[in-house]
Design an enzyme around this catalytic site. Structure first.
Site, mmCIF file in Angstrom:
data_model
loop_
_atom_site.group_PDB
_atom_site.id
_atom_site.type_symbol
_atom_site.label_atom_id
_atom_site.label_comp_id
_atom_site.label_asym_id
_atom_site.label_seq_id
_atom_site.Cartn_x
_atom_site.Cartn_y
_atom_site.Cartn_z
ATOM 1 N N LYS A 196 -52.078 -0.109 9.033
ATOM 2 C CA LYS A 196 -51.527 1.114 8.468
ATOM 3 C C LYS A 196 -50.878 0.841 7.116
ATOM 4 O O LYS A 196 -49.971 0.013 6.991
ATOM 5 C CB LYS A 196 -50.503 1.738 9.417
ATOM 6 C CG LYS A 196 -50.017 3.108 8.943
ATOM 7 C CD LYS A 196 -49.250 3.834 10.023
ATOM 8 C CE LYS A 196 -48.778 5.200 9.562
ATOM 9 N NZ LYS A 196 -48.120 5.982 10.627
ATOM 10 N N ARG A 245 -45.150 12.029 12.135
ATOM 11 C CA ARG A 245 -45.593 13.001 13.132
ATOM 12 C C ARG A 245 -44.975 12.684 14.486
ATOM 13 O O ARG A 245 -44.487 11.606 14.745
ATOM 14 C CB ARG A 245 -47.118 12.994 13.251
ATOM 15 C CG ARG A 245 -47.835 13.533 12.039
ATOM 16 C CD ARG A 245 -49.348 13.487 12.208
ATOM 17 N NE ARG A 245 -49.775 14.383 13.283
ATOM 18 C CZ ARG A 245 -50.216 13.969 14.471
ATOM 19 N NH1 ARG A 245 -50.253 12.690 14.765
ATOM 20 N NH2 ARG A 245 -50.611 14.840 15.378
ATOM 21 N N ARG A 252 -55.771 6.456 19.633
ATOM 22 C CA ARG A 252 -55.794 5.008 19.577
ATOM 23 C C ARG A 252 -57.196 4.501 19.934
ATOM 24 O O ARG A 252 -57.872 5.038 20.823
ATOM 25 C CB ARG A 252 -54.812 4.411 20.604
ATOM 26 C CG ARG A 252 -53.373 4.848 20.395
ATOM 27 C CD ARG A 252 -52.657 3.958 19.425
ATOM 28 N NE ARG A 252 -51.263 4.332 19.269
ATOM 29 C CZ ARG A 252 -50.388 3.654 18.549
ATOM 30 N NH1 ARG A 252 -50.776 2.561 17.912
ATOM 31 N NH2 ARG A 252 -49.129 4.062 18.438
#
Length: 324
Positions: free
Chosen positions: A186, A121, A319
């Site tokens: 992640k 993205r 975040r």
């Protein structure tokens, strides 16, 4: 990342055994000096190749190459009725870009051993070392317009998390809007690109990047904490994992217009990595708030100093921030 790697050499080294430069040269029809140069290119692309005088070259443990026949054989019965074509390519700029071309129809699936221009993205590049992770795209067609696809990327995250349960990973969390997290790091990401008629026929290209065995040397370019399935103890082949991901994805896509995001909202919330967390949302402007849920269309609901506000995707970054 080197784009001119020798795939015949990769296939020779995939068995994990030692192969002398002379034998490799005979197989590939080149000299030993050319083999040495090819080995250097593979190392630059992320493969760890051992070289022992008198024995030759090897990749310890072999190379877990994707196999179309194996993937097809491991698809669920429901998925086999949904997949129109399944293709594994050695190297491509982006599987999403490839499936956006007109010759691919609904149910087309493409995987790549390496992407040279993978993307996430917000125009970010997606690091795609060869023969290490999964880079997968699925094309699907719909007839109720683009608006009917609200929340699709979130539902895809649910499907991927549920697929990984079959490989012993049942604690994947989902970070709005498109990341898969494991142990606070992640693990993968989703990129859904949509085209077609706002009110009629349209299509979605669902791209998935999942870390399976990320080479640490290549991963130095990643700007956030990451994890891969290998470090979480998963030993299943990439083909087996790919088959699970595809099976869950195409079944989701085949029924998404009927169920909509409402059919996946609770499952997403049960894996919400940011539930109750204070976050900073950066886009056209910056917004601070505490995550309290999702809207019916999949927007992130924040409790802010001005009351509840909904963030509806777009080019934003979310975040976590330390609590004051």
């Amino acid at each position: 990342m080197a784009n001119n790697v020798s795939w015949p050499l990769i296939e020779c080294l995939a068995d994990g055994e030692y192969h002398s430069g002379e034998c490799l040269g005979q197989q590939l029809g080149v000299g030993r000096a050319a083999i040495w140069k090819m080995v250097q290119q593979l190392q630059q692309a992320g493969l760890t190749i051992e070289s022992v005088r008198g024995r030759g070259y090897r990749v310890a443990g072999g190379i877990d190459l994707l196999d179309t026949e194996s993937i097809n054989a491991q698809l669920s019965l429901a998925a086999r009725h949904c997949v129109s074509t399944l293709q594994v390519v050695q190297q491509i700029d982006s599987t999403n870009s490839a499936l956006a071309m007109g010759e691919y129809g609904a149910g087309a699936v493409m995987l790549a051993e390496q992407q040279t221009a993978g993307r996430g993205r917000r125009g970010r590049s997606w690091i795609s070392p060869l023969a290490s992770n999964i880079y997968l795209s699925v094309r699907w067609h719909f007839n109720q317009g683009i608006a009917s696809l609200e929340g699709l990327s979130l539902a895809v995250g649910v499907a991927l998390a549920e697929a990984l349960v079959f490989h012993g990973i049942d604690d994947v969390q989902l970070k709005w809007p498109n990341d898969l997290w494991l142990k606070g790091k992640k693990l993968g990401g989703v990129l859904v690109e949509i085209g077609g008629d706002v009110n009629g026929d349209c299509y979605a290209i669902v791209g998935v990047g999942l870390n399976i065995a990320m080479p640490k040397a290549v991963a130095q370019g990643i700007d956030q904490p990451w994890i891969d399935l290998a470090s979480a103890g998963v030993t299943d082949s990439r083909s087996a994992i790919a088959a699970s991901l595809i099976s869950h994805l195409v079944v989701l896509l085949s029924g998404y217009q009927a169920k909509g995001f409402a059919g996946y909202k609770n499952a997403w919330l049960a894996r919400n990595a940011l539930e109750g967390q204070s976050v900073s949302v950066t886009g056209a402007a910056q917004l601070l708030g505490r995550v309290v849920g999702l809207s019916e269309s999949g927007g992130l609901v924040l409790q802010t100093s001005a009351g509840e506000q909904v963030i509806n995707g777009g080019e934003v970054s979310v975040r976590k921030v330390a609590k004051a």
